[in-house]
Scaffold this active site. Structure first.
Site, short mmCIF file in Angstrom:
data_model
loop_
_atom_site.label_atom_id
_atom_site.label_comp_id
_atom_site.label_asym_id
_atom_site.label_seq_id
_atom_site.Cartn_x
_atom_site.Cartn_y
_atom_site.Cartn_z
N ARG A 1 13.55 0.26 33.45
CA ARG A 1 13.67 1.39 32.10
C ARG A 1 14.81 1.90 32.09
O ARG A 1 15.32 2.52 33.37
CB ARG A 1 12.68 1.86 31.41
CG ARG A 1 11.81 2.94 33.00
CD ARG A 1 11.48 3.24 34.62
NE ARG A 1 9.90 1.89 34.43
CZ ARG A 1 9.05 2.69 33.90
NH1 ARG A 1 8.43 3.96 34.05
NH2 ARG A 1 7.90 1.81 33.99
N ASP B 1 11.69 6.56 31.09
CA ASP B 1 10.70 6.90 31.15
C ASP B 1 10.09 8.49 31.12
O ASP B 1 11.12 9.27 32.22
CB ASP B 1 10.53 6.37 32.42
CG ASP B 1 9.16 6.18 32.27
OD1 ASP B 1 7.76 6.65 31.56
OD2 ASP B 1 8.38 6.50 33.39
N1 A4P Z 1 0.25 7.62 29.42
C1 A4P Z 1 -1.06 7.91 29.82
N2 A4P Z 1 -0.66 9.18 30.36
C2 A4P Z 1 0.68 9.55 30.35
C3 A4P Z 1 1.23 10.69 30.78
N3 A4P Z 1 0.89 11.84 31.47
N4 A4P Z 1 2.73 10.73 30.18
C4 A4P Z 1 0.47 6.46 28.65
C5 A4P Z 1 3.54 9.45 30.23
N5 A4P Z 1 2.41 8.49 29.16
C6 A4P Z 1 1.35 8.57 29.14
O1 A4P Z 1 3.26 3.97 29.98
C7 A4P Z 1 2.47 3.58 29.39
C8 A4P Z 1 1.21 3.85 28.53
O2 A4P Z 1 1.54 5.26 29.52
C9 A4P Z 1 2.46 4.62 27.28
O3 A4P Z 1 2.14 4.20 26.69
C10 A4P Z 1 1.26 6.17 27.07
O4 A4P Z 1 0.20 5.74 26.08
P1 A4P Z 1 4.87 3.54 30.60
O5 A4P Z 1 5.52 4.48 30.51
O6 A4P Z 1 5.28 1.98 29.86
O7 A4P Z 1 4.10 3.11 31.55
P2 A4P Z 1 4.92 2.79 33.29
O8 A4P Z 1 5.82 4.06 33.20
O9 A4P Z 1 5.58 1.41 33.85
O10 A4P Z 1 3.99 3.36 34.38
P3 A4P Z 1 2.95 4.82 35.26
O11 A4P Z 1 2.03 4.51 35.52
O12 A4P Z 1 3.57 5.39 33.87
O13 A4P Z 1 3.52 4.83 36.20
P4 A4P Z 1 5.15 6.10 36.46
O14 A4P Z 1 4.61 6.44 37.57
O15 A4P Z 1 5.84 6.46 35.55
O16 A4P Z 1 6.10 4.97 37.97
N6 A4P Z 1 10.43 4.84 41.18
C11 A4P Z 1 10.93 5.34 41.39
N7 A4P Z 1 12.05 5.97 42.59
N8 A4P Z 1 10.82 6.96 40.22
C12 A4P Z 1 10.71 5.94 39.02
O17 A4P Z 1 10.94 6.95 37.69
N9 A4P Z 1 9.15 5.38 38.10
C13 A4P Z 1 7.64 4.00 37.69
C14 A4P Z 1 6.82 4.17 36.44
C15 A4P Z 1 7.62 3.11 39.25
N10 A4P Z 1 8.75 3.80 40.46
C16 A4P Z 1 9.59 4.30 40.02
C17 A4P Z 1 9.97 5.40 39.37
MG MG Z 2 5.47 6.22 32.66
#
Ligand code: A4P
Ligand code: MG
Length: 168
Positions: A93, A96
């Site tokens: 992405r 994020d």
């Molecule tokens: N959403 C629900 N709660 C929240 C919240 N507290 N903050 C919903 C933001 N959004 C929240 O998010 C999908 C939906 O989650 C949003 O539409 C919102 O309504 P997304 O950003 O599309 O999904 P994502 O980021 O793929 O999943 P998630 O569960 O947010 O995962 P993470 O924890 O953000 O992980 N490795 C490294 N090294 N660094 C990173 O930043 N990020 C990820 C994503 C995976 N691996 C990574 C990293």
């Molecule tokens: Mg996220």
């Protein structure tokens, strides 16, 4: 007014520039005052498709009079500005932005979970968070201290994985 903490990450394009621009946009928003910005960290990808690039991660502290839902909507609109397209969970992405914490609130609503559900397992979020939040901050719902959450997350990792978190 509430104090909230946001986690930022990206691994497509010039992520350091993108994250800096995202922080600037957040800082220019009515109702959001940025009170702390962590260093930017280069981190190994956690989860998602194999072979995706390393990430740049950071955290900011904000004081806001936006509701959690308004803050989320604004974060999502900033993500859209960078042309973020959601293809797969944990996939690459541009930017994020996650709400890690919003005061001491616990929120479980469709599309909004606070604290961020993965916070306690994610050193790439916790380590920058420690720079902008006090170590004795109580993390809801159980009030465990931030420093103890970080200690537990570190002990669950192999040292080699942890070495991959470096300051830019
Ligand atoms: N959403 C629900 N709660 C929240 C919240 N507290 N903050 C919903 C933001 N959004 C929240 O998010 C999908 C939906 O989650 C949003 O539409 C919102 O309504 P997304 O950003 O599309 O999904 P994502 O980021 O793929 O999943 P998630 O569960 O947010 O995962 P993470 O924890 O953000 O992980 N490795 C490294 N090294 N660094 C990173 O930043 N990020 C990820 C994503 C995976 N691996 C990574 C990293
Ligand atoms: Mg996220």
């Amino acid at each position: 007014m509430a104090e909230a903490y946001l986690g930022l990450g990206g691994n497509l394009g010039d992520s350091a520039v993108n994250l800096r621009t995202a922080v600037e946009r957040l800082a220019l928003t009515d109702g959001i005052t940025v009170t702390g910005i962590s260093k930017f960290y280069r981190t190994a990808p956690v989860g998602g498709p194999s072979g995706q690039p390393h990430y740049i991660n950071a955290a900011i502290a904000v004081v806001t009079d936006l509701t959690p839902r308004q803050l989320l909507d604004y974060c999502l609109s900033v993500e859209c500005h960078f042309g973020r397209v959601r293809r797969e969970r944990w996939g690459p992405r541009t930017v994020d932005i996650d709400i890690l914490l919003y005061g001491s609130l616990v929120i479980e609503q469709p599309g909004l979970s606070v604290p961020h559900p993965m916070l306690r397992e994610r050193l790439f979020a916790l380590i920058p968070l420690c720079e902008v939040a006090p170590p004795d901050l109580e993390i809801p719902p159980d009030g465990i201290r931030l420093r103890d959450v970080v200690r537990a997350a570190k002990s669950a990792l192999e040292p080699s994985e942890f070495e991959l978190v470096v300051t830019l």
